[in-house]
Design a protein around this motif. Structure first.
Motif, short mmCIF file in Angstrom:
data_model
loop_
_atom_site.label_atom_id
_atom_site.label_comp_id
_atom_site.label_asym_id
_atom_site.label_seq_id
_atom_site.Cartn_x
_atom_site.Cartn_y
_atom_site.Cartn_z
N SER A 47 1.07 -1.23 -0.24
CA SER A 47 -0.35 -0.23 -0.33
C SER A 47 1.14 1.32 0.03
CB SER A 47 -0.80 -0.06 1.48
OG SER A 47 -1.94 1.04 0.74
N GLY A 48 0.25 2.28 -0.35
CA GLY A 48 1.18 3.45 -0.65
C GLY A 48 2.17 3.64 -2.13
N SER A 49 2.95 4.34 -1.16
CA SER A 49 3.99 4.43 -2.46
C SER A 49 5.44 3.69 -2.07
CB SER A 49 4.83 6.03 -2.30
OG SER A 49 5.51 6.40 -1.26
N GLU A 50 6.02 3.64 -2.93
CA GLU A 50 7.33 3.66 -2.85
C GLU A 50 8.45 3.24 -2.10
OE1 GLU A 50 9.60 0.16 -4.69
OE2 GLU A 50 8.09 0.39 -6.29
N PRO A 51 9.20 2.88 -1.35
CA PRO A 51 10.07 3.31 0.02
C PRO A 51 11.50 4.32 -0.73
CG PRO A 51 9.35 1.19 0.41
CD PRO A 51 8.79 1.67 -1.00
N ASP A 52 11.47 5.53 -0.72
CA ASP A 52 12.40 5.81 -0.97
C ASP A 52 13.76 5.45 -0.96
OD1 ASP A 52 12.89 7.34 1.48
OD2 ASP A 52 12.07 9.02 1.46
N LEU A 75 -0.28 0.79 12.46
CA LEU A 75 -0.94 1.39 12.20
C LEU A 75 -1.75 2.89 12.31
CD1 LEU A 75 -0.77 1.79 8.17
CD2 LEU A 75 -1.09 -0.31 8.93
N LYS A 76 -2.68 3.03 13.53
CA LYS A 76 -2.43 3.94 13.99
C LYS A 76 -1.70 4.45 15.07
CE LYS A 76 -7.50 2.61 14.32
NZ LYS A 76 -8.39 2.13 15.28
N MET A 77 -0.48 3.31 15.39
CA MET A 77 0.68 3.87 16.60
C MET A 77 1.84 4.06 15.42
SD MET A 77 -0.41 3.54 19.70
CE MET A 77 1.20 3.47 20.03
N ALA A 78 1.92 3.83 14.64
CA ALA A 78 2.65 4.02 13.58
C ALA A 78 3.18 5.48 13.13
CB ALA A 78 2.86 3.55 12.21
N CYS A 116 7.16 -2.17 6.85
CA CYS A 116 7.84 -2.76 6.09
C CYS A 116 7.46 -4.41 6.96
CB CYS A 116 9.61 -2.61 6.42
SG CYS A 116 9.75 -1.06 5.36
N VAL A 117 7.12 -5.04 6.51
CA VAL A 117 7.35 -6.10 6.98
C VAL A 117 7.97 -7.60 6.03
CG1 VAL A 117 4.86 -5.72 8.19
CG2 VAL A 117 4.63 -6.37 6.04
N GLN A 118 7.92 -8.74 6.95
CA GLN A 118 9.05 -10.10 6.16
C GLN A 118 7.69 -10.59 5.26
OE1 GLN A 118 11.21 -12.28 8.88
NE2 GLN A 118 12.40 -12.60 6.81
N ALA A 119 8.48 -10.31 3.79
CA ALA A 119 7.10 -11.47 2.81
C ALA A 119 6.42 -12.71 3.45
CB ALA A 119 7.47 -10.78 1.67
N GLY A 120 5.75 -13.55 3.95
CA GLY A 120 5.40 -14.88 3.87
C GLY A 120 5.64 -15.29 5.26
N LYS A 121 6.28 -14.54 6.36
CA LYS A 121 6.37 -14.47 7.40
C LYS A 121 6.24 -13.36 9.08
CE LYS A 121 10.72 -16.92 6.70
NZ LYS A 121 11.88 -17.61 7.06
N VAL A 122 4.92 -12.89 8.37
CA VAL A 122 4.18 -11.88 9.15
C VAL A 122 2.41 -11.78 8.63
CG1 VAL A 122 3.49 -9.16 9.22
CG2 VAL A 122 5.81 -10.64 9.23
N MET A 123 1.79 -11.75 9.48
CA MET A 123 0.57 -11.71 8.88
C MET A 123 -0.21 -10.19 8.84
SD MET A 123 -1.26 -15.41 10.36
CE MET A 123 -0.85 -14.89 12.39
N LEU A 163 3.17 0.76 3.05
CA LEU A 163 3.36 -0.71 3.58
C LEU A 163 3.98 -1.41 2.41
CD1 LEU A 163 2.50 -2.19 6.04
CD2 LEU A 163 0.26 -2.96 5.39
N PHE A 164 5.01 -2.34 2.78
CA PHE A 164 6.31 -2.87 2.22
C PHE A 164 6.22 -4.44 2.70
CE2 PHE A 164 10.34 -3.91 0.42
CZ PHE A 164 10.27 -3.22 -0.63
N GLY A 165 6.48 -5.21 1.34
CA GLY A 165 6.57 -6.31 1.98
C GLY A 165 8.11 -6.77 1.67
#
Length: 284
Positions: free
Chosen positions: A154-159, A241-244, A253-260, A278-280
């Motif tokens: 979701s959102g933009s690519e990380p810079d 998301l609210k706390m971030a 950033c979350v680890q793809a396949g290992k974060v729900m 939000l980036f995997g």
């Protein structure tokens, strides 16, 4: 917890896949929305909560940590063959005077494990349930769509700065993996502003909020090396998301396949509303 699909003890890949789909499921519910999500996926599941553990979900049965023998008997009576642990559970305050025969037998091992990190305790919990004849499955086995995917979610690519912060955060978590500290940290402009400990992600982000980051930096949520993912896979949801947002972060950033990701639609809405990407990531 070891990730599903690898060999776990004497179990093979096919054993794990078979266990994830065969027999009645019991959902051992903790806090958060994950138990309700799994119950929707499997309406026949037998739902269990624990006395003294606050949850946001009404269950069919309330168990006691001090009387595990009673819980095992009820699960067998209900025809349960598979068990999934869903949601957060704090370490219970145990009163040995209330232990049933099963807990008296298990107490020395459980009490010793409670003095260590989460991984040691959770591996023992798995061992105890498996010894009673139950297959332990992960929430991601019950509902695979919960898993984070690779790339922009979701959102933009990380810079470039966010990618550098991600690399730094990954190095920090990898360095801490052997001491079983936590699953997340916050890095902004190359500096570590917070490391997740037993208090959890929300408390870390409350602390980070004091830094006044003004929409910079990232939270990285990643499974620890060798973590038993069936019962302790990292999770993010709307509250993350609210706390971030409160902490002033630019992205998660979350680890793809290992974060729900629970309540994905709401997470994506908040990501857009707050302007937090939000980036995997692939992980180590």
């Amino acid at each position: 917890m070891s990730e599903a699909g690898k060999i776990t003890g004497a179990k093979t890949v096919s054993d794990t896949e078979h266990a994830a789909t065969e027999g009645r499921l019991a959902i051992l519910a903790g806090g958060g929305q994950l138990p309700a999500t799994l119950a929707k996926s499997d309406p026949d599941a037998f739902t269990v909560s624990f006395k003294g553990a606050p949850i946001d979900f009404e269950t069919a049965y309330t168990a006691s940590f001090e009387k595990l023998g009673r819980l095992f008997k009820r699960l067998h009576k209900e025809g349960v063959t598979r068990v999934v642990f869903a949601g957060g559970l704090a370490r219970p305050a145990l009163n040995p005077l209330r232990f049933d025969a099963t807990m008296i037998r298990l107490a020395p091992r459980i009490l010793a494990a409670m003095k260590g990190g989460d991984d040691a305790l959770l591996r023992l919990v798995i061992e105890v349930f498996e010894a009673e004849g139950f297959a332990i499955v992960g929430a991601h086995d019950v509902e695979p769509t919960l898993l984070a995917t690779l790339g922009v979610i979701s959102g933009s690519e990380p810079d470039e700065q966010s990618l550098q912060d991600l690399a730094r955060a990954g190095a920090i978590l990898e360095a801490l993996a052997d001491v079983d500290v936590g699953q997340g940290c916050v890095v902004a402009n190359g500096l570590c502003h917070g490391i997740e400990t037993i208090q959890g992600t929300d408390e870390m982000l409350r602390f980070v909020a004091r830094s006044d980051l003004e929409r910079s930096g990232i939270l990285l949520k990643r499974a620890k090396r060798g973590q038993e993912l069936r019962v302790d896979m990292p999770v993010i949801g709307p509250q993350t998301l609210k706390m971030a947002h409160l902490a002033g972060l630019a992205g998660i950033c979350v680890q793809a396949g290992k974060v729900m990701i629970v309540e994905r639609d709401e997470v994506l809405r908040l990501s857009e509303d707050y302007g937090i990407f939000l980036f995997g990531e692939a992980g180590p």
